[in-house]
Design a protein around this motif. Structure first.
Motif: not given
Length: 345
Positions: A223-228
């Motif tokens: 997962l490449d999601d800075d919001t996680l």
């Protein structure tokens, strides 16, 4: 056989190619250097066929997934690798043909549960299991110094003495060694018994890598999601682990726990199958969909994934959201399948 180390730093990425067929493999690519790898492949007129991580890295983001997206290369890792976007999983003794070359994979856990080494020709890529005059640390989640000793002494040290050792990291400016040299000169191994090695590794007291959670969690989850917001290591270590057969017994009871599978849909319906009655909520959606769970926050929940790593993250997330009785299926669907327990597809 064409062999080059491309990073010229502490993290090692190896380009291995069949010169006759112009086919290439990248071993332990670093995401920050993807442009460099693509330029080298183009310069040498090589087609990237496979990208391999010898283990799940904790000190740099893997380049495997981005390289696969850009080139169509197959992502290969050990069977125990937690990441969802692995195209081929290998076990001890499996082989891979690369033109005129044959790669043979060795199970070498200890630094991580998904550690592999790759023997090809007169060289062996040892990941972080065996380093030059050292060994990889064994104090991360799932690390096991005893298994690491067995991997090195029982497998790697049985290779021919002249076999060149090519590790995934080096912190002292070394470039290569041999199995014979490491057997005689490696200070962590020469003259050590299994028990003394385990004691030595337990007393290293090494600092954690910088930004470990910002690196390790995306590598484990793809997962490449800075919001996680990923849990801390302390929160992960507090997650209760439940063995497969214990969970199977609980599911047969009237007040059975709710089972949440946090893999992707393709995995849920794929080769490993899923637990009967499991609810699919992919990890990337878990925090936003937690209010949908049809149980109270005090009800028992067991979280499941492929190898028990992503689901440990999920269990910590649910605990942080106020769910009071959350456990993780230890070893994930791999352990469930290995125990011969029922699955649905």
């Amino acid at each position: 056989m064409l062999l080059k180390e491309l990073n010229r730093g502490k993290c090692k990425t190896y380009l291995l190619a069949c010169e006759r067929d112009r086919l290439a493999i990248l071993i332990d690519p670093v995401r920050d250097h993807v442009d460099r790898y693509l330029a080298m492949l183009a310069y040498l007129n090589l087609k990237l066929q496979v990208v391999i991580d010898t283990h799940t890295h904790a000190d740099h983001r893997t380049g495997c997934f981005e390289l696969s997206d850009l080139t169509g290369a197959t992502v290969l890792m050990h069977r125990n690798a937690p990441a969802p976007r692995v195209d081929r999983h290998v076990c001890d003794g499996d082989t891979l043909a690369l033109g005129t070359l044959t790669l043979r994979f060795l199970d070498t856990p200890g630094h991580t549960p998904d550690g592999i080494s790759i023997h090809v020709g007169d060289a062996v890529f040892t990941g972080d299991t065996l380093l030059i005059r050292g060994t990889g640390r064994a104090d991360f989640f799932g690390g096991d110094a005893g298994l690491q000793y067995d991997s090195i002494v029982g497998k790697l040290f049985t290779l021919p003495e002249q076999t060149v050792v090519l590790p995934a990291h080096d912190y002292r400016g070394n470039t290569a060694s041999t199995i014979g040299e490491e057997r005689r000169l490696n200070p962590r191994l020469a003259g050590q018994t299994r028990d003394s090695y385990v004691a030595l590794m337990a007393n290293l007291q090494l600092p954690l890598p910088d930004r470990i959670q910002e690196v390790l969690q995306p590598n484990q989850t793809a997962l490449d999601d800075d919001t996680l917001s990923f849990p801390t290591l302390a929160q992960l270590n507090e997650v209760r682990q439940i063995p497969a057969r214990t969970l199977n017994d609980l599911l047969a009871q009237k007040a059975a726990p709710l089972v949440i599978d946090v893999r992707e849909d393709s995995e849920f319906r794929g080769q490993l199958g899923h637990l009967p009655g499991a609810n699919l909520i992919p990890l990337r959606m878990l925090a936003s969909r937690a209010p949908e769970l049809a149980v109270g926050k005090e009800a028992p929940i067991v979280v499941v994934c492929r190898s028990g790593v992503r689901s440990t993250t999920a269990a910590a997330i649910l605990t942080g959201l106020g769910f009071e009785d959350v456990s993780n299926l230890k070893g994930g669907m791999l352990a469930w399948q290995d125990s011969g327990l029922p699955v649905e597809h």
